[in-house]
Motif scaffolding. Structure first.
Motif, PDB file in Angstrom:
ATOM      1  N   GLY A 123      42.491  -1.303  24.097  1.00 49.26           N
ATOM      2  CA  GLY A 123      43.215  -1.855  24.590  1.00 49.26           C
ATOM      3  C   GLY A 123      44.138  -3.029  23.908  1.00 49.26           C
ATOM      4  O   GLY A 123      43.648  -3.601  23.210  1.00 49.26           O
ATOM      5  N   PHE A 124      45.479  -3.188  24.286  1.00 44.23           N
ATOM      6  CA  PHE A 124      45.958  -3.989  23.812  1.00 44.23           C
ATOM      7  C   PHE A 124      47.409  -4.609  24.541  1.00 44.23           C
ATOM      8  O   PHE A 124      47.839  -3.503  24.961  1.00 44.23           O
ATOM      9  CB  PHE A 124      46.640  -3.647  22.579  1.00 44.23           C
ATOM     10  CG  PHE A 124      47.633  -4.883  21.684  1.00 44.23           C
ATOM     11  CD1 PHE A 124      46.857  -5.605  20.575  1.00 44.23           C
ATOM     12  CD2 PHE A 124      48.507  -5.660  21.943  1.00 44.23           C
ATOM     13  CE1 PHE A 124      47.201  -6.317  19.726  1.00 44.23           C
ATOM     14  CE2 PHE A 124      49.271  -6.516  21.373  1.00 44.23           C
ATOM     15  CZ  PHE A 124      48.585  -6.904  19.816  1.00 44.23           C
ATOM     16  N   ALA A 125      47.129  -5.558  25.625  1.00 43.30           N
ATOM     17  CA  ALA A 125      48.017  -6.758  26.179  1.00 43.30           C
ATOM     18  C   ALA A 125      48.615  -7.922  25.688  1.00 43.30           C
ATOM     19  O   ALA A 125      48.335  -8.752  25.374  1.00 43.30           O
ATOM     20  CB  ALA A 125      47.678  -6.938  27.138  1.00 43.30           C
ATOM     21  N   GLY A 126      50.384  -7.641  25.527  1.00 40.66           N
ATOM     22  CA  GLY A 126      51.063  -8.511  25.263  1.00 40.66           C
ATOM     23  C   GLY A 126      52.353  -8.044  24.164  1.00 40.66           C
ATOM     24  O   GLY A 126      51.452  -8.127  22.864  1.00 40.66           O
ATOM     25  N   LEU A 127      53.433  -7.596  24.190  1.00 41.44           N
ATOM     26  CA  LEU A 127      53.968  -6.762  23.494  1.00 41.44           C
ATOM     27  C   LEU A 127      55.421  -7.682  22.976  1.00 41.44           C
ATOM     28  O   LEU A 127      56.542  -7.484  23.290  1.00 41.44           O
ATOM     29  CB  LEU A 127      54.624  -5.635  24.065  1.00 41.44           C
ATOM     30  CG  LEU A 127      53.274  -4.478  23.293  1.00 41.44           C
ATOM     31  CD1 LEU A 127      53.785  -3.545  23.823  1.00 41.44           C
ATOM     32  CD2 LEU A 127      52.520  -4.639  22.505  1.00 41.44           C
TER      33      LEU A 127
END
Length: 284
Positions: free
Chosen positions: A4-8
């Motif tokens: 998961g990846f949070a913050g783009l």
């Protein structure tokens, strides 16, 4: 393994795109969903959903307030069953608040690694950031294959908050070099030397540095699209002042440089690349 990846933001997007190019099975979340639309990967509706659907979650956020909200807010990462989950936080945090993030994750059965990164969009796009890590060794060992896709150099410091403190100290050098180079270019112009010639002379003399080399085109063209914003370096130097206060140490150069970047805020340049501090000197 699903990541998961949070913050783009600018840096987060570059890291995420590189992970996708490396065939990492990625699911993303961003406060503004539109920023995730072009990545071609699944988009979680909430941080909790991101955690539920991932084995490891990476965060790259603006500051510790944002990290706190994503971890502990309603439908945050820690709101669901996160027993055994691993959170990799690449945000540059406040050195005191990061200690709470370690504890909060542990209280919910998760592991937390603080992993601030050195470098910005260009090295991130190639997986060549430097990563400084604090947290449990077993968590670091588990995270290392993922971290090696983000950074070409990894320093494990172990003790919680050490990685964050070292990142803030690194950004003392980063901000000071950038401000000095910007002032030198503006001074050279004011003295009557053409701007690109000033930059070339500095690069062949005392100004030869990774920072001026990276910002050469931005300064030469006065084009300050954001790789690393003035707002971020201002925030980091403010955190560094807090660190020096706790350590009972003065911060001579860093305090002055912080106020230079405060001027980018007052002039409306804070969302531009931090090399836009050149405009502060140019407009004197």
């Amino acid at each position: 393994m699903k990541i998961g990846f949070a913050g783009l933001g600018h840096l987060g997007s570059a890291i995420a795109q590189h992970l996708i190019a490396e065939h990492v099975d990625l699911i993303v979340w961003n406060r503004t969903p539109g920023k995730a639309a072009g990545l071609g990967v699944p988009i979680a509706k909430t941080p909790r959903e991101l955690m539920d659907d991932s084995d490891i979650v990476i965060m790259n956020l603006f500051d510790s307030d944002a990290v706190d909200e994503v971890m502990n807010g309603k439908n945050g990462l820690l709101a669901g069953d996160c027993q055994g989950s691993l959170i990799i936080d690449t945000t540059t945090n406040h050195f005191e608040r990061v200690l709470a993030f370690h504890e909060q994750a542990r209280d919910h059965g998760a592991r937390y690694l603080e992993c601030p990164v050195l470098g910005s969009v260009v090295p991130a796009s190639a997986g060549k950031l430097t990563v400084v890590v604090s947290g449990e060794k077993t968590a670091f060992d588990e995270a290392k294959p993922v971290l090696s896709k983000i950074g070409s150099t990894i320093h494990y410091l172990g003790e919680p908050a050490l990685a964050t403190k070292m990142k803030l100290i690194n950004n003392l050098v980063l901000g000071s070099f950038m401000a000095t180079c910007a002032e030198a270019v503006a001074l050279g112009e004011a003295a009557g030397v053409e701007r690109t010639r000033v930059i070339d002379i500095l690069l062949s003399g005392a100004g030869n540095s990774m920072i001026l080399s990276a910002k050469k085109e931005k300064l030469a063209n006065a084009e300050f699209s954001t790789h690393f914003s003035s707002a971020l370096i201002y925030k980091d130097l403010h955190y560094l002042q807090d660190l020096c206060r706790i350590m009972r140490r003065p911060l001579f150069i860093g305090s002055t440089v912080k106020e230079l970047f405060a001027m980018t805020r007052s002039k409306g340049y804070d969302d531009l690349d931090f090399s836009a501090v050149y405009r502060v000197f140019k407009e004197l």
